[in-house]
Design a protein around this motif. Sequence first.
Motif, short mmCIF file in Angstrom:
data_model
loop_
_atom_site.label_atom_id
_atom_site.label_comp_id
_atom_site.label_asym_id
_atom_site.label_seq_id
_atom_site.Cartn_x
_atom_site.Cartn_y
_atom_site.Cartn_z
N PRO A 90 0.82 -1.21 0.00
CA PRO A 90 0.00 0.00 0.00
C PRO A 90 0.85 1.26 0.00
N GLY A 91 0.35 2.31 -0.65
CA GLY A 91 1.04 3.59 -0.63
C GLY A 91 0.77 4.33 0.68
N ARG A 92 1.57 5.35 0.93
CA ARG A 92 1.40 6.16 2.13
C ARG A 92 0.83 7.52 1.75
N ASN A 93 -0.04 8.04 2.59
CA ASN A 93 -0.61 9.37 2.38
C ASN A 93 -1.25 9.50 1.01
N ASN A 94 -2.08 8.53 0.67
CA ASN A 94 -2.88 8.53 -0.57
C ASN A 94 -2.06 8.33 -1.84
N ASP A 95 -0.80 7.94 -1.72
CA ASP A 95 -0.05 7.59 -2.91
C ASP A 95 -0.48 6.21 -3.39
N PRO A 96 -0.29 5.90 -4.68
CA PRO A 96 -0.77 4.61 -5.21
C PRO A 96 0.00 3.43 -4.64
N ALA A 97 -0.65 2.28 -4.66
CA ALA A 97 -0.01 1.05 -4.22
C ALA A 97 1.03 0.61 -5.24
N GLY A 98 1.96 -0.22 -4.81
CA GLY A 98 2.94 -0.79 -5.72
C GLY A 98 2.31 -1.89 -6.56
N ASP A 99 3.12 -2.56 -7.35
CA ASP A 99 2.65 -3.63 -8.23
C ASP A 99 3.07 -4.98 -7.68
N LEU A 100 2.35 -6.00 -8.09
CA LEU A 100 2.67 -7.38 -7.72
C LEU A 100 3.15 -8.11 -8.97
N TYR A 101 4.33 -8.70 -8.90
CA TYR A 101 4.90 -9.45 -10.01
C TYR A 101 4.82 -10.94 -9.67
#
Length: 374
Positions: free
Chosen positions: A250-261
């Motif tokens: 999950p991102g912090r402070n409304n930043d986007p989540a990362g990706d899953l490979y």
Amino acid sequence: MTAQREWFEKDYYAVLGVAKTATPKEITAAYRKLAREFHPDANPGNDESEEKFKAISAAYDVVGDETRRREYDQVRSAGPMGFGGQGGPMGFDPSRFAGGDIGDLLGNMFGRGQAQSAGGSPFSRGPQRGVDLEADLHLSFVDAVKGVTTSVNLVSEVTCVDCSGSGAAAGTTPRVCPDCRGRGVLDDNQGFFSFSRPCTTCGGRGTFIDTPCPTCTGSGAVVRPRSVKVKLPSGVRDGQQIRLKGKGGPGRNNDPAGDLYVAVQIEPHRLFGREADHLTVTVPISFPEAALGADVKVPTIEGDVVTIRIPPGTPSGRIFRVKNRGVTVGSGDRGDLLVTTEVAVPTELTDEERSAVEALRDVSTESPRAALGT
């Protein structure tokens, strides 16, 4: 932007174990390998690994981004400017920038102009994109050929449902840090130059939580098992990586989540193999079938059979092609089924079979080794 003092002190390329000339792909590969090795989930209770993971993430956050990497390289190439290095006032050597617009360079590297007026330093530690994660998925050979919708299970950070990722207890909200005003960094003015350092009041978050969420203790995320649905197309290959955008940390402070490979690992099949988009199968035939010819039934990946004609005199190892019975790829094209014949030699003979083979030997006029001169 406002350059951070730590950029002069830390070699992010060395942290990731790559050369300064490394390609973006090489940098990403190095980061993923190290992140997987030092991730807190893989080293519970190991403070040293956690600090190493933070350093790796901080390095990748800069050199893993094309724009930040370029600015980081500019700052590093300027050397000890503003820190008492050799050259002009405050270590500035104008000859190093001959032919360039020094005003623009300093404005881009250290100024408070356009970037800050647009909403603060892009290097604010407030919002942070979630980390990318990796997971393995084991598939059967048939599922890989036909395509399948399945799930991959992993243990990772997820957004805390009790505070919706804000880190604040129910009924409260984070407030903007009064010292850094939400930027996450404080400016350190040194005459003409301006550097920045993480805000100690909010820990670089840009916000201050008076009453932390008891579930996540203010972090906005918790670690728990989760299942992610994966839709795999037909023809996925062994070792292939599938990217699931936004399914990482999950991102912090409304930043986007990362990706899953998701790395696909395919179990071998007892009958079939694969060559590119073609399927392969080996079919044993008897000596009489090879010598006299025969119609032979061949299994397919769908579970039915096809019949191929074996002509007289077929040698062991000959390959027959059955059109459009291989692997269907994304474009809709389909490979073939490659059938290899293998002449089966009996290990035991009845008296009648032995007499027949001996009779064939006695009447044979051509040696299969004639071409060898023996």
